[in-house]
Enzyme design. Sequence first.
Site, mmCIF file in Angstrom:
data_model
loop_
_atom_site.group_PDB
_atom_site.id
_atom_site.type_symbol
_atom_site.label_atom_id
_atom_site.label_comp_id
_atom_site.label_asym_id
_atom_site.label_seq_id
_atom_site.Cartn_x
_atom_site.Cartn_y
_atom_site.Cartn_z
ATOM 1 N N ASP A 134 0.789 -1.235 0.000
ATOM 2 C CA ASP A 134 0.000 0.000 0.000
ATOM 3 C C ASP A 134 0.825 1.291 0.000
ATOM 4 O O ASP A 134 0.617 2.169 -0.834
ATOM 5 C CB ASP A 134 -0.967 -0.027 1.192
ATOM 6 C CG ASP A 134 -1.952 1.122 1.196
ATOM 7 O OD1 ASP A 134 -2.355 1.529 0.096
ATOM 8 O OD2 ASP A 134 -2.322 1.590 2.273
ATOM 9 N N CYS A 188 -16.786 -5.050 -15.305
ATOM 10 C CA CYS A 188 -17.861 -4.188 -14.795
ATOM 11 C C CYS A 188 -18.946 -3.967 -15.854
ATOM 12 O O CYS A 188 -20.111 -3.723 -15.517
ATOM 13 C CB CYS A 188 -17.298 -2.838 -14.353
ATOM 14 S SG CYS A 188 -16.257 -2.915 -12.884
ATOM 15 N N CYS A 191 -22.387 -1.598 -15.873
ATOM 16 C CA CYS A 191 -22.751 -1.230 -14.493
ATOM 17 C C CYS A 191 -22.041 0.053 -14.096
ATOM 18 O O CYS A 191 -20.828 0.202 -14.279
ATOM 19 C CB CYS A 191 -22.391 -2.355 -13.528
ATOM 20 S SG CYS A 191 -22.788 -1.954 -11.808
ATOM 21 N N CYS A 194 -21.426 2.316 -8.703
ATOM 22 C CA CYS A 194 -20.489 2.987 -7.805
ATOM 23 C C CYS A 194 -20.300 4.451 -8.189
ATOM 24 O O CYS A 194 -20.247 5.334 -7.322
ATOM 25 C CB CYS A 194 -19.158 2.247 -7.775
ATOM 26 S SG CYS A 194 -18.330 2.120 -9.375
ATOM 27 N N CYS A 198 -21.399 7.583 -5.557
ATOM 28 C CA CYS A 198 -20.324 8.302 -4.863
ATOM 29 C C CYS A 198 -20.856 9.627 -4.301
ATOM 30 O O CYS A 198 -21.356 10.468 -5.050
ATOM 31 C CB CYS A 198 -19.164 8.561 -5.812
ATOM 32 S SG CYS A 198 -17.803 9.450 -5.014
ATOM 33 N N CYS A 214 -12.595 12.559 -2.805
ATOM 34 C CA CYS A 214 -12.963 11.266 -2.221
ATOM 35 C C CYS A 214 -13.087 11.370 -0.699
ATOM 36 O O CYS A 214 -12.174 11.851 -0.021
ATOM 37 C CB CYS A 214 -11.903 10.227 -2.594
ATOM 38 S SG CYS A 214 -12.185 8.602 -1.884
ATOM 39 N N CYS A 240 -14.389 5.453 3.560
ATOM 40 C CA CYS A 240 -15.745 5.432 3.002
ATOM 41 C C CYS A 240 -15.935 4.116 2.262
ATOM 42 O O CYS A 240 -15.067 3.695 1.502
ATOM 43 C CB CYS A 240 -15.939 6.612 2.052
ATOM 44 S SG CYS A 240 -17.578 6.666 1.280
ATOM 45 N N CYS A 247 -21.640 -2.140 -4.928
ATOM 46 C CA CYS A 247 -21.134 -2.974 -6.029
ATOM 47 C C CYS A 247 -21.808 -4.344 -6.037
ATOM 48 O O CYS A 247 -21.750 -5.074 -5.037
ATOM 49 C CB CYS A 247 -19.622 -3.147 -5.896
ATOM 50 S SG CYS A 247 -18.904 -4.227 -7.150
#
Length: 383
Positions: A134, A188, A191, A194, A198, A214, A240, A247
């Site tokens: 990360d 995806c 679709c 998301c 948001c 975000c 969040c 999804c």
Amino acid sequence: MANTQLKKDLIAYSKLIGIDKIGFATADPFVTLKSRLKDQQKLAYQSGFEKGTLTERTEPDHLLPEAKTIISIALAYPSKMKNPPKSVKGDRRGIFCRASWGEDYHHILKRKLKLLEEYLQQAEPTARSKSMVDTGELADRAVAERAGIGWSGKNCAIITPEFGSYVYLGEMITTIDLPEDQPMFDQCGTCNKCVDACPTGALIQGGQLDSNKCIAFLTQTKEILPDKYRKKLGNRLYGCDTCQVVCPENKGKDTHHHPEMEPDPEVVKPRLLPILTMSNRDFKETFGQISGSWRGKKPIQRNAIIALAHYKEIESLPTLFNLLHEDPRPVIRGTAAWAVAEISQEEEVLKHLMTAKERERSPEVREEINKSLQKLKVQSGLV
């Protein structure tokens, strides 16, 4: 020649040590990603938390000379909490996102990667490796996508067929040549749930994120939050989950493979009022084990004030008045000035704001006080 048997052995060992998915990718430059990151920079969509130069983030051999393979791993985390406490009037609670439940995932994945590194070193003593989770230079999602762990969804998360997007990612660059897996490409389709859901419109289009909008990013900032985002926060203290919750690929996905990832309901859905008066030691003892504590106490306290305003929690006013008058941090005083006017329009609030204004020296706090006073005067018909 790429080592097929070693790859099989690594896969078998990864299962023994509790890695849920493992994939193998070439260490070739991420050409498409580099172009995308350049666009992100031009559009000012980056958060500022990114590590490394553009070259380091997209060319693995700059991080490990003679890199041949990147091993990507995924660990699935829970999406449901057992017996979550209720948030009720007089006892309101905030929430940490699912990725912050349980022990800090950085530690968990680093332990797995260390074991994997040691296993590879024993099998191939000449191997050189570099692992990251990360916060490293490489883009976890780009690596995971190339390694066949999942596809990169419109919600800017890796979506796996088995666990949805509720997975933590880590990777290990190595100088050993191992057979690559097939990349997994977009599933995806049409679709757009998301993107539509948001709260701040941060998902600009399929797979592109304006980090500065975000909520997951906003909850980690340390400044006074811009007006337009405050009411979007709700009771979120960190992160969040909206784009994951809506999804369809996450429907019914709830994995409990790792006891250390299980949430303590009192920690990840904590009472809001006690957070406001926590000492640094209290904060560390309460939240120090979870990843959501990494930015320290101030952002969480600021977000807790916003959450109390969201609930219009009258019982919090005495504590908020005290913060408005006594807290040494402008961010906390300024957010409290906004919150008290959101919660109540009674004359008591007006008096506290007027008193605070007389003593306040910070321009940004004075601005918040003035905006709240103006709001109260309009609502009371004084202007």
